[in-house]
Motif scaffolding. Structure first.
Motif, PDB file in Angstrom:
ATOM      1  N   ASN A  17       1.102  -1.354  -0.029  1.00  0.00           N
ATOM      2  CA  ASN A  17      -0.343  -0.065  -0.100  1.00  0.00           C
ATOM      3  C   ASN A  17       0.605   1.071   0.064  1.00  0.00           C
ATOM      4  O   ASN A  17       2.392   1.025   0.305  1.00  0.00           O
ATOM      5  CB  ASN A  17      -0.701  -0.243   1.221  1.00  0.00           C
ATOM      6  N   PRO A  18       0.237   2.477  -0.649  1.00  0.00           N
ATOM      7  CA  PRO A  18       1.195   3.227  -0.235  1.00  0.00           C
ATOM      8  C   PRO A  18       1.261   3.885   1.232  1.00  0.00           C
ATOM      9  O   PRO A  18       1.121   4.200   2.482  1.00  0.00           O
ATOM     10  CB  PRO A  18       0.215   4.824  -0.877  1.00  0.00           C
ATOM     11  N   VAL A  19       3.300   3.822   1.212  1.00  0.00           N
ATOM     12  CA  VAL A  19       3.214   4.358   2.966  1.00  0.00           C
ATOM     13  C   VAL A  19       3.921   5.946   2.275  1.00  0.00           C
ATOM     14  O   VAL A  19       3.623   6.726   1.073  1.00  0.00           O
ATOM     15  CB  VAL A  19       4.379   3.436   2.815  1.00  0.00           C
ATOM     16  N   THR A  20       4.276   5.991   3.780  1.00  0.00           N
ATOM     17  CA  THR A  20       4.523   7.592   3.510  1.00  0.00           C
ATOM     18  C   THR A  20       6.741   7.558   3.729  1.00  0.00           C
ATOM     19  O   THR A  20       6.994   6.916   4.638  1.00  0.00           O
ATOM     20  CB  THR A  20       4.149   9.082   4.193  1.00  0.00           C
ATOM     21  N   GLU A  66      14.507  14.287   0.904  1.00  0.00           N
ATOM     22  CA  GLU A  66      12.843  15.312   1.499  1.00  0.00           C
ATOM     23  C   GLU A  66      11.859  14.756   0.606  1.00  0.00           C
ATOM     24  O   GLU A  66      12.427  15.423  -0.456  1.00  0.00           O
ATOM     25  CB  GLU A  66      13.173  16.038   2.033  1.00  0.00           C
ATOM     26  N   PHE A  67      10.663  13.942   0.847  1.00  0.00           N
ATOM     27  CA  PHE A  67       9.920  13.205  -0.197  1.00  0.00           C
ATOM     28  C   PHE A  67       8.953  14.237   0.576  1.00  0.00           C
ATOM     29  O   PHE A  67       8.547  14.269   1.674  1.00  0.00           O
ATOM     30  CB  PHE A  67       9.738  11.703   0.022  1.00  0.00           C
ATOM     31  N   SER A  68       7.473  14.063  -0.589  1.00  0.00           N
ATOM     32  CA  SER A  68       7.070  15.101  -0.190  1.00  0.00           C
ATOM     33  C   SER A  68       5.485  14.587  -1.173  1.00  0.00           C
ATOM     34  O   SER A  68       4.163  14.886  -0.164  1.00  0.00           O
ATOM     35  CB  SER A  68       6.833  16.724  -1.057  1.00  0.00           C
ATOM     36  N   LEU A  74       9.705   3.358  -4.041  1.00  0.00           N
ATOM     37  CA  LEU A  74      10.387   4.252  -4.421  1.00  0.00           C
ATOM     38  C   LEU A  74      11.358   4.118  -5.083  1.00  0.00           C
ATOM     39  O   LEU A  74      11.845   2.758  -4.767  1.00  0.00           O
ATOM     40  CB  LEU A  74      10.519   4.085  -2.825  1.00  0.00           C
ATOM     41  N   ILE A  75      12.031   4.580  -5.778  1.00  0.00           N
ATOM     42  CA  ILE A  75      13.168   4.521  -6.769  1.00  0.00           C
ATOM     43  C   ILE A  75      13.634   5.290  -7.165  1.00  0.00           C
ATOM     44  O   ILE A  75      13.880   6.671  -7.564  1.00  0.00           O
ATOM     45  CB  ILE A  75      12.827   3.775  -8.671  1.00  0.00           C
ATOM     46  N   VAL A  76      15.924   5.290  -6.683  1.00  0.00           N
ATOM     47  CA  VAL A  76      16.398   6.175  -6.089  1.00  0.00           C
ATOM     48  C   VAL A  76      17.324   5.840  -7.163  1.00  0.00           C
ATOM     49  O   VAL A  76      17.874   4.800  -7.113  1.00  0.00           O
ATOM     50  CB  VAL A  76      16.531   6.067  -4.893  1.00  0.00           C
ATOM     51  N   GLY A 271      17.432   5.482   5.099  1.00  0.00           N
ATOM     52  CA  GLY A 271      16.444   6.727   5.607  1.00  0.00           C
ATOM     53  C   GLY A 271      15.019   5.582   6.160  1.00  0.00           C
ATOM     54  O   GLY A 271      15.292   4.576   6.506  1.00  0.00           O
ATOM     55  N   SER A 272      13.203   6.049   6.059  1.00  0.00           N
ATOM     56  CA  SER A 272      12.851   5.832   7.556  1.00  0.00           C
ATOM     57  C   SER A 272      11.997   6.180   6.428  1.00  0.00           C
ATOM     58  O   SER A 272      11.237   6.599   5.209  1.00  0.00           O
ATOM     59  CB  SER A 272      12.320   6.138   8.922  1.00  0.00           C
ATOM     60  N   TRP A 273      10.202   4.672   6.640  1.00  0.00           N
ATOM     61  CA  TRP A 273       9.256   5.164   6.055  1.00  0.00           C
ATOM     62  C   TRP A 273       8.748   4.693   7.287  1.00  0.00           C
ATOM     63  O   TRP A 273       8.162   3.593   8.175  1.00  0.00           O
ATOM     64  CB  TRP A 273       9.123   4.214   4.737  1.00  0.00           C
ATOM     65  N   PHE A 274       7.063   5.810   7.085  1.00  0.00           N
ATOM     66  CA  PHE A 274       6.150   4.541   8.356  1.00  0.00           C
ATOM     67  C   PHE A 274       4.779   4.508   7.190  1.00  0.00           C
ATOM     68  O   PHE A 274       3.883   4.214   5.995  1.00  0.00           O
ATOM     69  CB  PHE A 274       5.033   6.115   7.918  1.00  0.00           C
ATOM     70  N   GLY A 275       4.514   3.078   7.629  1.00  0.00           N
ATOM     71  CA  GLY A 275       3.152   2.122   6.899  1.00  0.00           C
ATOM     72  C   GLY A 275       3.084   1.057   8.316  1.00  0.00           C
ATOM     73  O   GLY A 275       3.158   1.318   9.031  1.00  0.00           O
TER      74      GLY A 275
END
Length: 302
Positions: A17-20, A66-68, A74-76, A271-275
């Protein structure tokens, strides 16, 4: 010889699912040094982001991202074109007399500058690291280059290279117990062993150029990916590279990006992600390095 090369490093994270995303830090851009020069570089993401650059405490180049917006993917992507100044074969270098035997003698100024690279960082709960280290010194005075060679040969001959996708580095005692590991595990084992002999060592992250890759083959272990090795400070010669994964000393193939006291300081992307925990589906990393030619050939083809 000066080689012109193109490097592409793509890291992809996927989620159910989409995460921040929280702040990420990327370490991929080589610092300026006598071993090469950056001609151009870029960093891009598939998610809207802002990038700022900083230099860390060890003068490594760090991109802070920093992502908005949220996303399921996520592709870097890092790309760079550079010049690499390499030396074919095993590098020979002079040593000051005080550096020719272990234990080595550093000057007071060297001690002050090198102290953080001489202090062991990893624990040795069962004493296995100390015992393994001791096996390479036979008396009160041991030839420095011989000790280094025998330690690299031991890793090469008695351990099995085992690539893995998970981040992190094994402890030296775990690598000794398993008798296997990745390039970063081997480098970290050797760093911590040599620190226990009083040598100043630092962990190095970078890339391994392998000519075989341009022909579709793989000749060196760890090529076609991020790579890790170590540098040892030897009076008279300075910081010298040792790659226990391929038994390379300096040479032509190592492209240094960053240095560290321990591997956790130079993770290529962190880095970190939230979900929800179960949203995480995995990570994929693709690295390619291609030689465009030597400097005269490249300029002629422009």
């Amino acid at each position: 010889m000066t080689v012109i090369y193109d490097l592409e490093h793509i890291t992809t994270y996927r989620y159910r699912n989409p995460v921040t995303f929280g702040e990420h830090r990327a370490i991929f851009l080589p610092s300026a040094n006598y071993g090469g020069r950056i001609l151009s570089y870029s960093l891009s993401t598939n998610v809207s982001s802002k990038v700022r650059w900083m230099m860390d405490t060890l003068s490594n180049n760090v991109a802070v991202i920093e992502f908005s917006e949220p996303s399921q993917e996520l592709i870097v992507t890092y790309r760079l074109r550079g010049e690499h100044f390499g030396i074919r074969g095993i590098a020979e270098f002079p040593l000051d007399p005080r550096a020719k035997e272990v234990p080595m003698q550093y000057t007071p100024d060297e001690w002050l500058d090198l102290a953080m690279f001489m202090r062991p960082h990893a624990e040795d709960p069962d004493g296995s690291l100390a015992a393994w280290t001791k096996s390479f010194v036979e008396g009160d005075q041991d030839d420095t280059l011989d000790v280094l060679k025998r330690m690299m040969d031991s890793i090469w001959n008695t351990m099995t290279y085992q690539a893995r996708d998970t981040q992190g580095t094994q402890s030296p005692s775990e690598t000794l117990r398993l008798r296997s590991g990745t390039c970063r595990d081997y480098a970290w084992l050797m760093v911590e062993a040599l620190r226990r002999l009083g040598l100043a060592c630092r962990f190095v992250s970078g890339y391994l150029y392998d000519e075989a890759l341009d022909g579709g083959d793989i000749g060196l272990m760890g090529s076609g990916a991020t790579h890790a090795w170590l540098q040892i400070y030897l009076p008279g010669a300075g910081w010298r590279s040792y790659d226990p994964t391929n038994r390379i000393t300096e040479g032509f193939d190592l492209i240094r990006v960053a240095i560290a006291r321990h591997p956790g300081q130079v993770i290529p992307l962190a880095g970190s992600w939230f979900g929800e925990t179960e949203d995480y589906l995995g990570m994929e990393v693709k690295v390619s390095i291609h030689k465009l030619g030597t400097l005269p050939e490249f300029e002629a083809g422009k």
